[in-house]
Write a protein that holds these residues in place. Structure first.
Motif, PDB file in Angstrom:
ATOM      1  N   VAL A  64      38.572 -22.203 -18.298  1.00  0.00           N
ATOM      2  CA  VAL A  64      37.782 -22.745 -17.197  1.00  0.00           C
ATOM      3  C   VAL A  64      36.639 -23.620 -17.699  1.00  0.00           C
ATOM      4  O   VAL A  64      35.764 -24.003 -16.915  1.00  0.00           O
ATOM      5  CB  VAL A  64      37.226 -21.604 -16.308  1.00  0.00           C
ATOM      6  CG1 VAL A  64      38.356 -20.752 -15.748  1.00  0.00           C
ATOM      7  CG2 VAL A  64      36.227 -20.749 -17.079  1.00  0.00           C
ATOM      8  N   LEU A  87      36.230 -26.632 -15.612  1.00  0.00           N
ATOM      9  CA  LEU A  87      36.443 -26.506 -14.171  1.00  0.00           C
ATOM     10  C   LEU A  87      35.117 -26.428 -13.433  1.00  0.00           C
ATOM     11  O   LEU A  87      34.127 -25.885 -13.952  1.00  0.00           O
ATOM     12  CB  LEU A  87      37.266 -25.256 -13.859  1.00  0.00           C
ATOM     13  CG  LEU A  87      38.734 -25.233 -14.305  1.00  0.00           C
ATOM     14  CD1 LEU A  87      39.388 -23.928 -13.856  1.00  0.00           C
ATOM     15  CD2 LEU A  87      39.490 -26.432 -13.753  1.00  0.00           C
ATOM     16  N   ARG A 136      36.445 -21.354 -10.371  1.00  0.00           N
ATOM     17  CA  ARG A 136      36.410 -20.316 -11.414  1.00  0.00           C
ATOM     18  C   ARG A 136      36.574 -18.898 -10.858  1.00  0.00           C
ATOM     19  O   ARG A 136      36.642 -17.944 -11.618  1.00  0.00           O
ATOM     20  CB  ARG A 136      35.102 -20.416 -12.211  1.00  0.00           C
ATOM     21  CG  ARG A 136      34.959 -21.751 -12.910  1.00  0.00           C
ATOM     22  CD  ARG A 136      33.826 -21.758 -13.918  1.00  0.00           C
ATOM     23  NE  ARG A 136      33.696 -23.069 -14.544  1.00  0.00           N
ATOM     24  CZ  ARG A 136      33.086 -23.305 -15.697  1.00  0.00           C
ATOM     25  NH1 ARG A 136      32.524 -22.313 -16.363  1.00  0.00           N
ATOM     26  NH2 ARG A 136      33.017 -24.522 -16.205  1.00  0.00           N
TER      27      ARG A 136
END
Length: 346
Positions: free
Chosen positions: A67, A70, A75
């Motif tokens: 992540v 991201l 998340r």
């Protein structure tokens, strides 16, 4: 299995390193506390996990998914801020529903069900129609916590959530937070500068200093066996005496006394660590005394008395029961149980 894995994470602000290669993981259902003084990097690390700060290097994985790049909403995290960040124009229920509404992957009826269930979890189900300004500080905190868990996060992030509460309410909320964590089983990362909070709530403590991890371990491990002088002093404010080690013995610089120490370490300079509560103040001529000291002050705290004593340039603090013998300023001595003197290398 680790729910959260951080590898070689770095973060610079305008060329100044704030995180200097952090690596750690949090197991499924673990309560992990990031502990350290102001400016150590703990909040920056939490914000990197949340996606509120970009990273300079390294990676973050949540439930096996990378992540690192991201945005926060992708998340699957719940986050509770120190300020609570409630919307004053929305009702309690709508504040809790906000994250679910932003995600947009649930119908409105289901969002309301999840919001109400989260409020019930924190004993606020009966106040869903109230507005945040109508609530006390403790109630607002519960609403913020309900909002964080309503989205059914994979990891719950808590940024000093108890710091704005008075001492009694903070203690009550610690108990409630621990019980909530036990019932939900959520992997939780908790930021605090308060060592007592970290010790009472955590499965493991990550002690940070200057953008690096000083020590990771269970609370009792870090308290009983700190690896550095910083860890010893920050967790429990230990007494640290300058000394030189030779085998199992340490020569205390200021007094010339010899102390039997536990803990690994090569011969040479370092510190002898003695916890305040492990020491007993005795008369200067006591045959069981281990080090001579000079009492300079005492502080009455109700349940106990803290004596301040000196050995040369080093200071000792000794916690004694309130009903124990009173020692005036002047010569005295200390003794301790076997194994209480721990060696910390320079």
């Amino acid at each position: 299995m680790a729910t959260l894995t951080i590898a070689s994470l770095k973060k610079d602000f305008k060329g100044t390193p704030v995180l200097k290669g952090i690596s750690l993981d949090a197991a499924s259902g673990e309560f992990l506390s990031l502990l350290g003084p102001s400016g150590c990097g703990k909040t920056t690390l939490l914000r990197c996990i949340a996606g509120l700060e970009t990273t300079s290097a390294g990676s973050i994985h949540i439930a096996g998914q990378d992540v690192t790049d991201l945005p926060p909403e992708k998340r699957h995290l719940g986050m509770m801020f120190q300020s609570y960040a409630l919307f004053p124009h929305l009702s309690v229920r709508e504040n809790v529903r906000f994250g679910l509404r932003m995600a947009g992957d649930q119908p409105k009826s289901r969002q309301k069900e999840l919001a109400q269930a989260a409020l019930e979890r924190v004993q606020m189900g009966h106040l869903g129609d109230r507005m945040p300004p109508q609530l006390s500080g403790g109630q607002q905190q519960r609403v913020a916590l309900a909002r964080a868990i309503a989205v059914e996060p994979r990891v719950l992030l808590l940024d000093e959530p108890l710091s704005n509460l008075d001492a009694r309410l903070r203690e009550d909320m610690q108990i409630e937070l621990k019980e909530l964590h036990r019932s939900l089983g959520l992997t939780t990362v908790f930021v605090t500068h308060d060592q007592e909070e970290a010790m009472s709530l955590s499965d493991r403590v990550v002690l940070m200093n200057g953008g690096v991890i000083e020590q990771i371990g269970a609370p009792e491990e870090i308290y009983a066996a700190p690896r550095t002088a910083f860890a010893a002093d920050f967790i429990g404010a230990a007494n640290l005496l300058h000394a030189t080690r030779s085998g199992r013995w340490a020569h205390v610089t200021a007094s010339g006394g010899e102390v039997l120490v536990v803990g690994e370490g090569a011969d040479g300079p370092g510190r002898v660590m003695l916890r305040q509560e492990d020491l007993e103040l005795v008369a200067a001529d006591d045959t069981a005394a281990m080090l001579a000291v000079e009492v300079v002050a005492h502080i009455y705290r109700g349940a106990d008395v803290v004596y301040v004593a000196r050995i040369g340039e080093d200071e000792l603090r000794i916690v004694m029961p309130r009903y124990a013998q009173v020692f005036p300023a002047g010569p005295a001595a200390v003794r301790w149980r076997e194994g209480a003197a721990r060696w910390i290398a320079a």
